[in-house]
Design an enzyme around this catalytic site. Structure first.
Site, PDB file in Angstrom:
ATOM      1  CD  GLU A  15      -2.504   1.340   2.693  1.00 20.67           C
ATOM      2  OE1 GLU A  15      -2.785   2.476   3.138  1.00 20.67           O
ATOM      3  OE2 GLU A  15      -2.775   0.272   3.288  1.00 20.67           O
ATOM      4  CE  LYS A  33      -5.397   2.466   7.545  1.00 23.05           C
ATOM      5  NZ  LYS A  33      -4.738   3.363   6.579  1.00 23.05           N
TER       6      LYS A  33
END
Length: 204
Positions: A41, A128
């Site tokens: 990411e 998340k």
């Protein structure tokens, strides 16, 4: 979404690369691929993040996924899709980002913290949990008791050495930032995950 989840469950650590330049972000991602990690990411807080995303995609080995995190608006999500992001991540509930991801056919990890936010996000896919360090692994245990089927990826302020604690608490994978870029991180990561995989006395 199943492809991203499968890779995350295998590698168990999600590198979250928040770096001061596009060149450093690309170099960091390349290092992660060198570790054997296949999902990375990058973040929209990196200056010229779109260039970092494009350059990283070009350098990425086959079978890897490069996504963009800190995607906080639909407009930013559209830019990320155009730059080649293969998945999107938000730091908090972001239905407009989710809509863009769905329209583009991309996986989306929605950010959440409170039980209500986590439950709402989990209805659409992996979550998340951010900022995870505020609650610690015990907070994740509590969330898992309420939402045993949820795929939770705690992120924020987590040191590499703490990864096994979060995995034991029920994390699908654990987001780790700058600690993964320190000298010796690859060996530390392998050692930690190997120790985590060893059966306990009770299981022997």
């Amino acid at each position: 979404m199943s492809g991203v989840l499968e890779l995350l469950r295998r590698q168990r650590v999600l590198p979250v690369l928040r770096l001061p330049s596009a060149a450093q972000a690309t170099a960091g991602a390349t290092a992660m691929f060198g570790y054997g990690l296949r999902v990375v990411e990058l973040t929209a807080t990196t200056p010229d993040w779109a260039a970092a995303l494009r350059d990283t995609r070009r350098a990425a080995p086959r079978g890897t996924l490069v996504g963009l995190g800190t995607v906080t608006s639909g407009a930013l999500a559209i830019q990320a899709v155009e730059a080649g992001a293969q998945f999107l991540v938000s730091p908090w509930p972001a239905p407009d980002v989710r809509a863009v991801a769905q329209n583009a056919g991309l996986p989306f990890l929605e950010g959440a913290f409170t039980p209500g936010e986590v439950a709402a996000a989990a209805a659409h896919g992996p979550v998340k949990v951010f900022p995870a360090h505020v609650g610690g692994p015990s907070f994740l245990v509590s969330l898992r008791q309420l939402l045993p089927e949820a795929d939770l990826v705690p992120t924020g302020g987590i040191a590499l050495e703490a990864v096994p604690d979060w995995l034991r608490a029920g994390a699908c994978a654990v987001g780790v930032g700058s600690d993964l870029l320190r000298p010796g991180a690859a060996d530390r990561l392998r050692s930690l995950l190997a120790a985590f995989d060893e059966p306990t006395e009770e299981a022997r």
